[in-house]
Each structure stands twice: as structure tokens, then as C-alpha cells.
Design an enzyme around this catalytic site. Structure first.
Site, PDB file in Angstrom:
ATOM      1  N   ASP A 425      10.297-105.409  -4.438  1.00 36.67           N
ATOM      2  CA  ASP A 425      10.588-104.337  -3.497  1.00 36.67           C
ATOM      3  C   ASP A 425      11.062-103.088  -4.237  1.00 36.67           C
ATOM      4  OD1 ASP A 425      11.230-103.401  -0.664  1.00 36.67           O
ATOM      5  OD2 ASP A 425      13.160-103.146  -1.662  1.00 36.67           O
ATOM      6  N   GLU A 480       5.618-103.121  -4.807  1.00 41.81           N
ATOM      7  CA  GLU A 480       5.668-102.162  -3.707  1.00 41.81           C
ATOM      8  C   GLU A 480       5.919-100.788  -4.311  1.00 41.81           C
ATOM      9  OE1 GLU A 480       8.177-101.234   0.366  1.00 41.81           O
ATOM     10  OE2 GLU A 480       9.106-101.357  -1.593  1.00 41.81           O
TER      11      GLU A 480
END
Length: 917
Positions: A425, A480
Site C-alpha cells: 500500500d 499501489e
């Protein structure tokens, strides 16, 4: 900034321990929405628009790579090891892949040398990268001969003790000692042959900082943490987790093989219950995993696994990095879930958050940042250690012990819990000192390689990917990243960062823009096809139409954009569908499918979106009375036979089954032959399949000519207009489509849409139809052994109790599959072209070489001239498993064992925005 020299500064922190031998794309406000996951749901609708910013001009700040000392680290293959020669730091393989990166050679040499030097130091002082990443065997609480040893890195502490239930929370008799590297330790002998600290008992680290104040903190390496749920706002306690062998979960199933094309189901365990409460790991394993498998996904991406004290952070504000979220159960329960997934052939990826840490001082790692300099802390000091949008702390990736903590964290989840990989993330925030805040990424390479690049973080990600793939070669690792940094998805052996995939984060932004701001007649086929194919051909992407980001309160899912309040009142099959619902279901299927088929080398869907879940997500908070009403998934909607949600779910299952059979996601052959603005039709080939998407709201085209590569006979493989998917059944599935040669062989400009062959189809409005080539054998001449649409490919669902196997509408032909064709060459761009995605435009695509045969013209029989007449309802064969007496309507492909005679949801109005607090 060159990054802290601390990356090389503190080797061998244990002292006395001997190492073991063993085109232009501007970042939109919606992209920033995904970049900036704020702490509270209430703050999600703040100003997020990324402001324009001057392009960073590259300076040779990294200098020439010095060759004064040998590099001992090795780097020889895609598992991210290098040869021992200095030439590997000099020759950067990624420059051969993308020559436009040549002006930034100094940058790549600098980062590669720094990576090599770091691996060399690990080898010299810690026994290598893999041994270095076993920090959890030394730090925290571990059994050693005759007792339990506890170690903690807290260099600013003046004194330290361990306290807990075992000593009545009085640490005066359990004082710790610090070595020269800031590591505190104590050995607590066994008592009467039993551990002095019992399993599942509470523990904390007590230490005194410079002003003489004693503070209690949860151990940084704690493996479990719990909170007293009966006390509002109660602090978390660390828990010593060391169950006896009889209580340890033993894995029974091996890792499944790595899928060539990951079809990912993004899931949140806590909100996976149909009831307004927090679901458990075991309930998810038993109730939800079979649903995922039945819909032909091959990978599950679990969110919110690492402990986070604030539930509404969606798991992105981690407090305890080695602990599983106790809301859903124990570590052994999570192991049960993962093993159950493996038994179903599902890979499990963990959503890992190493981009930042919770700002929570009481419960989290932030509590150790007391009076320490940046070099002696987990985090940078001052502004560089704080993320303004996320209200969280930022790691100092240049610190030896921070590297040990984070790399060991990855190994811990891989080895202790058998995860199959990670989705990292917030990678954009890691890659740049500006963290992507108020920066618009246009694709100009100068934006990626400059003083703004955080090389320490890049090197950490190189080390992380090297470690992951060395421990588990079949691991899947996804980044991401919204910035699109070149090389992020290339092997470390080439000087890349080493990720297997990046998320195609611009695609959902495009769909939201169209759904919010354009009517159907304004949709541009060229713009859509360009947006879906606008990626670097040499780096794989995971495409998605919507993820959890698009489901958060304040936003709308695609189904809500399309149907809004009619999702509460117009989804019953017992009445005719309204134009809004009819349009909504048709476009929901098309948007998800074209995103999957054209947008990347893998596909992702968030839990519930496969059937158009009507509710947005709203975590319990003060503004909604701490309600769980919208923090759940209403599975009853898709299980209820008379509701239209089943149609979207059935199509989701079928499009996954299509890839299961034809492997188009992993095919390098991707050619858009036509994007007609007038017709509103996009035609493309992926692998040897031909896809026809008609987005026109009204026009149906009979005898529509589509180009293709290979000659022969084609039949329907998947049809969104089939009855099983809530369509009108206008396309005949038993029709043979014979190709005709186009133009002069070997002369693309004389072909039809640059394709050497063509055939004609029926293309109804708002439908997508996929055609596959049938390789005939002598027994196929009379077509007697070809099945119809409803008897096609059987879904390979696992036969779980209460999960009925249902058939998909992918044709299953007893024929041999054709080999994948040669990859379509791209159009070269000069270094000055900013995006360098190397994708040919629609009118510039070159035909695939091969399969060009002259005089291929199979005559049509008289009965085939009007082949678009449909088989009637009575001629359709029912789906297997759904054969019931006295049912004359076509059967649904929704598993009947899930069906329940529930009433349609109560009509409910929703505001276009966040709920009022």
C-alpha cells in the site's frame, strides 16, 4: 537528497550474536483519493485535488558510481541476486528495455550500487539478507534454552523493564540491559519447568526517557495484541502468544501454483458478514471463501490483517506490525483461513502497509519515538517524519534497525502464516520525498528521477522484493503506485524495483469521470480504449473498475452511479426492469468486463461489487452512532432468486471462467482493431479471442464486420446479453461465423482495420460478445457434437457443502487450443515523448505476422445467411444443477443452495455525498 548514510551505519546490532551460516496522464483528484487514505472516515471528503507543480529537472546529483572497492553482493537472476563483479552496477539492464531512461543512467547506477552495498553489509555482518530478515527470532519474546528472552530496540531510553500479568505489572525485578546498539534485553528463566510468562498473558515494555518519565508501550515485535471491548477507548495490551503444540494450527495444504493471470478478490474479513457486526477469520473461511472460488477467482487479497486500533482506518493505520487484527480472531484462526484458501486452490495476498505507521502513541510503534534523533528512531524526525494528509508517521528507510524490522515483518507473514505474496500500500508516498502531495504526474521521466526521489525507500523496496522472491519464488507482489514510475515492475536484476505488477489506478478514475460527467452519447470509444491500454508494455498491471476506494462513504460504486435509488426499488425480477435498471445492469457488466479484458495482465474486484452491492461502506463512527449497518455485505441480495443482483454475479463468474479456459489475461497479444465513435463499438483481440463491445444506447448492428487475425470458424464464447445474465437473448450461440480474407496478404494497409481476416456478427446495443475460433476436425463437420450456450464450460468450483456447481456460458469445445500468436509490435516513441507507453494507436496497429493465408473463403450455407435469428426460450438448455420440474423459464446460474425467499430491500433515498454526521 541523497538519503541518510545511516543505511550503512549500524551493522550487527546484537553485538554478541554470531550470524548464522546457514501518453500524458495527469494525476486526478480521484487518484489522490486513493493515495490519501485518511485516518477518519469523516475527513475523506476534504480537499484532495492535486495541484500543478513545475517539473523537476534532473541534475546529476547522484554522481558517478565509484569503483574503489569490490561489491560482494550477488545479483544474477530475476530473484534479485547479482553477480559479484562491479560491471553489474555499471551496466543497467533496464536501459536496454527502455532507451528513454538512458539520460538517468547515473540515478540507476547510484541506486543499484546502494542496493549492492547494503546486501554486501548484510552478508558481512548478519549472514546475508535472508538471515537478516529473521529478526523476529531475536527481537520480541522468544524461547531460548531455559527461559524466555525479550529484546527491544529503544536507543533513547534511559532505563527499561518488562512488565505484565506475570509479575503483577511491577518491573522492578525485571530490569533490562542495553548493548552498544541501543538494544535492550532480558532473559527470564523458566519457573518449575514452565515458562515464566504464560501463553496468552498480557505484557508491555516500560522505559524511562530523558526527562525522567516512565512510559508503558506495547512491544514493537509483539505477535498479538488485544483490547478490552467493554471499555470505550481502552488501550491495547500486548499479548505473549506462544501456544502449546496441541493448540497450534498445523498447515495441511501447500501453496497453490502462481496464476499466470491473477484474478483477485479484494476482501475485508471484518465487514464480510451479512449481519451488522465484525466477522471472524473462521467464518470468512467457511462462508465467504467458497463464494470466491465458485466465482472462479484464483487469488484473494486480504485487507486490514495487521493490527490497527482504529477500525475505520480500513487497516491502513497499523499499530502492531507483527500482530493479526484481534477483532477477527487469533493468529491460529488466520492460519485456518489461509490453509482453507489453499485447499480451494486460492492464493492469499496480504495488504501490507510499510509506507507509514499509525500516529497512535499509546498502542503503536510511534510510542518508541521518544527523544530520539531520526537516525535512532523508526521514523524520520520533524516534517519529513510526518504525513500531512494521512496524519501518520513515516519510516526512516535509511536506518539499519528499521530495515531489520520491515524486512523481518515480510518474512514473518510469509513463513509463519504462509501468505502467497503482498500488495504494498501507498508506494507512491514511499518513492518520493514529497509523497505525491500536491504533485501532478504527467509521465515526464524527470518527475521520477530527481532530488525528489527517496532513494532509501527505493532501495528498501528492491531489498523487499529480492527477499520475498528468494523465500517464495512463486510469490505475487503488487505495488499501489499512482505515479507510474518506470522500472517499478521490472526485476531488481535489471535495476528495477522488482514488483510483479502495479495497480492500474487511472482506470477507475476514467470510469468515474464518464459516469459523473458524460451522457451515453458523449462516451468516446477512442478515449476509453486508449485509457485501458495506456500502460508500459514491459511492466504488468492489475486492472480494476472499482476497488474498496470507490466504495467508501462519500463516493459511489459503479452500480450506484448507474442505478442509484432504483437499486432499492427496481431490482425484482417479478416486474419489468425500468430503463434505468436495464441500462445499469448492462453497463455494469460491460464496464467490468472491458476493464478486465483490455486493462491489464490481471484483474481485481472488491468484495460485493461483483453483484453490484447497493450499499457504500461506512465504518462505525461517532457520526453514524457507531453503527455497523453499512459495514457489512448483504449476501442475501445475490442469493435471492427473484432479485436481479444474481445476473451481475453470474456474469462475473462467467468472465472469470472465460479466462480460466482461454488465459487471455496472460496473453501478450492485445490488438484494438477498431474504436468507432460513430458506432460506439470497440473491437479488439486478446489472445485468440475476438471481443466486440457495443456501447451505443440504441443501435443494434446486424452483420457488423469485425477484423481478426486467424482465419476459420468462430463461435460465441461469452455473451452479456444471454438470459442467464439478465439480457434479452438476442445473440445466437449456435451460429458459425466463417472468416473472409481481407486485402493482399502481407500488406496491412490493404486489410480491414489492419486485420488480415474478418467475419460478421450481430451486435446488440449495450452488449459485449466474445468469439473464439473453432479448430475443426473431421467429426466436427456436421456440428453434431457442439454444445449450445447453456451447456458450455463447467465452472471448476470446489464442491463445498451448500455450494452447488453451476455452469458458465463459456463454450466448451472438444478441440485443441491454438498457440498464442506473436505479440503485436508497438510504436516507438522518442525520449521526448513523456509517457513512453509504447502502445500503437488504433489506426497505427500492425497486424500480427503469421496465419496469413490466401484464398481462405469458406462458403456459407443457405441456412447460415440469416444466422442471427435466435433460438427461442424453449430451445435453450437449462444450466446443470438448476434442473427443476415445471420450470419452463431459463434457469439462473446463481447457486440455488444460496437462494432465500427474502423480500426486496426497503426503498431508501441516499444523498449524493457523505452522510450527515
Amino acid at each position: 537528497m541523497l538519503g541518510s548514510l545511516g543505511l550503512l551505519a549500524t551493522p550487527f546490532a546484537f553485538g554478541s550474536f554470531s550470524p548464522s551460516s546457514s501518453k500524458t496522464r495527469t494525476l486526478s483528484s480521484k487518484s489522490n483519493h486513493q493515495l490519501a487514505k485518511q485516518l477518519a472516515v469523516e475527513s475523506r471528503r476534504g480537499s484532495r485535488k492535486l495541484l500543478g507543480r513545475p517539473v523537476f529537472l534532473f541534475n546529476s546529483v547522484y554522481g558517478k558510481v565509484s569503483h574503489g572497492s569490490p561489491i560482494l553482493a550477488v545479483m544474477v537472476d530475476d530473484s534479485s541476486t547479482m553477480t559479484s563483479s562491479e560491471e553489474d552496477a555499471e551496466h543497467i539492464g533496464i536501459l536496454d528495455v527502455d532507451s528513454a531512461l538512458e539520460p538517468f543512467k547515473d540515478h540507476f547506477q547510484y541506486r543499484v550500487k546502494k542496493y549492492l552495498d547494503q546486501k554486501n553489509l548484510f552478508e558481512k555482518h548478519e549472514g546475508g539478507l535472508e538471515e537478516f530478515a529473521k529478526g523476529y527470532l531475536k527481537f520480541g519474546f522468544n524461547r531460548e534454552e531455559g527461559g524466555i528472552v525479550y529484546r527491544e530496540w529503544a536507543p533513547a531510553a534511559q532505563e527499561a523493564q518488562v512488565i505484565g500479568d506475570f509479575n503483577g505489572w511491577d518491573g522492578s525485578n525485571h530490569r533490562m540491559e542495553m548493548n552498544q546498539f541501543g538494544v535492550w534485553s532480558i532473559k527470564i528463566p523458566d519457573s518449575g519447568g514452565n515458562p515464566a510468562i504464560p501463553h496468552n498473558s498480557r505484557v508491555k515494555f516500560r522505559f524511562k526517557h530523558g526527562d525522567g518519565v516512565w512510559v508503558d508501550r506495547i512491544p514493537a515485535w509483539i505477535k498479538y495484541a488485544t483490547v478490552d471491548t467493554t471499555r470505550f477507548g481502552a488501550p491495547y495490551d500486548g499479548v505473549h502468544w506462544d501456544p502449546p503444540p496441541s493448540e497450534r494450527y498445523e498447515f495441511k495444504y501447500p501453496h497453490p501454483p502462481k496464476p499466470k493471470g491473477p484474478r483477485i478478490y479484494e476482501a475485508h474479513v471484518g465487514m464480510s458478514s451479512s449481519e451488522p457486526r465484525i466477522n471472524s477469520y473462521r467464518e470468512f473461511a467457511d462462508d465467504v471463501l467458497p463464494r470466491i472460488r465458485a466465482n472462479n477467482y484464483n487469488t484473494v487479497q486480504l485487507m486490514a490483517v495487521m493490527e490497527h486500533s482504529y477500525y475505520a482506518s480500513f487497516g491502513y493505520h497499523v499499530t502492531n506490525f507483527f500482530a493479526v487484527s484481534s477483532r477477527s480472531g487469533t493468529p491460529e484462526d488466520l492460519k485456518y483461513l489461509i490453509d482453507k484458501a489453499h485447499s480451494l486452490g486460492l492464493q492469499i495476498l496480504m495488504d501490507v502497509v510499510h509506507s507509514h505507521a499509525s500516529n497512535n502513541v499509546t498502542d503503536g510503534l510511534n510510542g518508541f519515538d521518544v527523544g530520539q534523533s531520526s537516525q535512532d528512531s523508526y521514523f524520520h524526525s520533524g516534517e519529513s517524519g510526518y504525513h500531512k494528509l494521512w496524519d501518520s508517521r513515516l519510516f526512516n528507510y535509511g536506518n539499519w534497525e528499521v530495515l531489520r524490522f520491515l524486512l523481518s515483518n515480510l518474512r514473518w507473514w510469509l513463513e509463519e502464516f504462509k501468505f502467497d505474496g503482498f500488495r504494498f500500500d501507498g508506494v507512491t508516498s514511499m518513492l518520493y520525498h514529497h509523497h505525491g502531495i500536491n504533485v501532478g504526474f504527467t509521465g515526464d521521466y524527470n518527475e521520477y528521477f530527481s532530488e525528489a526521489t527517496d532513494v532509501d525507500a527505493v532501495v528498501y523496496l528492491m531489498l523487499a522484493n529480492s527477499l520475498i522472491h528468494s523465500i517464495l519464488p512463486d510469490a505475487t507482489v503488487i505495488a499501489e503506485d499512482v505515479s507510474g514510475m518506470p522500472g517499478l515492475g521490472r526485476p531488481v536484476s535489471e535495476g528495477g524495483t522488482g514488483f510483479d505488477y502495479r495497480l492500474a489506478m487511472a482506470i477507475p478514475d476514467k470510469w468515474i469521470d464518464y459516469l459523473k460527467n458524460k451522457n451515453d452519447e458523449e462516451w468516446s470509444m477512442k478515449d476509453l480504449s486508449w485509457s485501458l491500454t495506456n500502460r508500459r508494455q514491459t511492466e504488468k498491471c492489475i486492472s480494476y473498475a472499482e476497488s474498496h476506494d470507490q466504495a467508501i462513504v462519500g463516493d459511489k460504486t459503479i452500480s450506484f452511479f448507474l442505478m442509484d435509488k432504483e437499486m432499492y426499488s427496481g431490482m425484482s425480477c417479478l416486474a419489468d426492469a425500468s430503463p434505468t435498471v436495464e441500462r445499469g445492469i448492462a453497463l455494469h457488466k460491460m464496464i467490468h468486463f472491458i476493464t478486465m479484458a483490455l486493462g491489464g495482465e490481471g484483474y481485481l474486484n472488491f468484495m460485493g461489487n461483483e453483484f453490484g452491492h447497493p450499499e457504500w461502506i461506512d465504518f462505525p463512527r461517532e457520526g453514524n452512532g457507531w453503527s455497523y449497518e453499512k459495514c457489512r455485505r448483504q449476501w442475501s441480495l445475490v442469493d435471492t432468486e427473484h432479485l436481479r443482483y444474481k445476473f451481475m454475479n453470474a456474469f462475473d463468474r462467467a468472465m472469470n471462467a472465460l479466462d480460466d479456459k482461454f488465459s487471455f489475461l496472460s496473453s501478450t497479444k492485445q490488438i484494438v482493431s477498431s474504436s468507432s465513435e460513430e458506432d460506439k463499438v470497440i473491437v479488439f483481440e486478446r489472445g485468440d479471442l475476438v471481443f466486440v463491445f457495443n456501447f451505443h444506447p440504441k443501435n443494434t448492428y446486424d452483420g457488423y464486420k469485425v477484423g481478426c487475425d486467424l482465419p476459420g470458424k468462430y463461435r460465441v464464447a461469452l455473451d452479456s446479453d444471454a438470459w442467464e445474465f439478465g439480457g434479452l437473448g438476442r445473440v445466437g450461440h449456435d451460429v458459425d461465423h466463417f472468416t473472409s480474407p481481407e486485402g493482399k496478404p502481407g500488406v496491412p494497409e490493404t486489410n480491414f482495420n489492419n486485420r488480415p481476416n474478418s467475419f460478421k456478427v450481430l451486435s446488440p446495443a449495450r452488449t459485449c460478445v466474445v468469439y473464439h475460433r473453432v479448430e475443426e476436425t473431421p467429426g466436427d463437420i456436421n456440428d453434431s457434437n457442439l454444445t449450445g450456450v447453456n451447456e458450455t464450460l463447467q465452472v471448476d468450483a470446489v464442491k463445498e457443502e451448500n455450494i452447488a456447481e453451476s455452469a458458465s456460458v463459456v463454450d466448451i469445445m472438444e478441440t485443441k487450443s491454438l498457440p498464442v500468436s506473436i505479440e503485436s509490435p508497438g510504436v516507438e516513441e522518442s525520449p521526448g515523448e513523456t509517457n513512453d507507453y509504447n502502445l500503437a494507436g488504433v489506426d497505427e496497429r500492425l497486424p500480427i505476422e503469421g496465419a496469413k493465408q490466401e484464398n481462405i473463403e469458406e462458403p456459407e450455407s443457405p441456412g447460415e445467411t440469416n444466422d442471427y435469428n435466435l433460438a427461442g426460450v424453449d430451445e435453450r438448455l437449462p444450466i446443470e444443477g438448476a434442473k427443476q420440474e415445471n420450470i419452463e423459464e431459463p434457469a439462473s446460474v446463481v447457486d440455488r443452495s444460496f437462494a432465500a425467499n427474502l423480500d426486496p430491500p426497503e426503498a431508501e433515498e441516499r444523498e449524493d455525498g457523505i452522510l450527515d454526521d
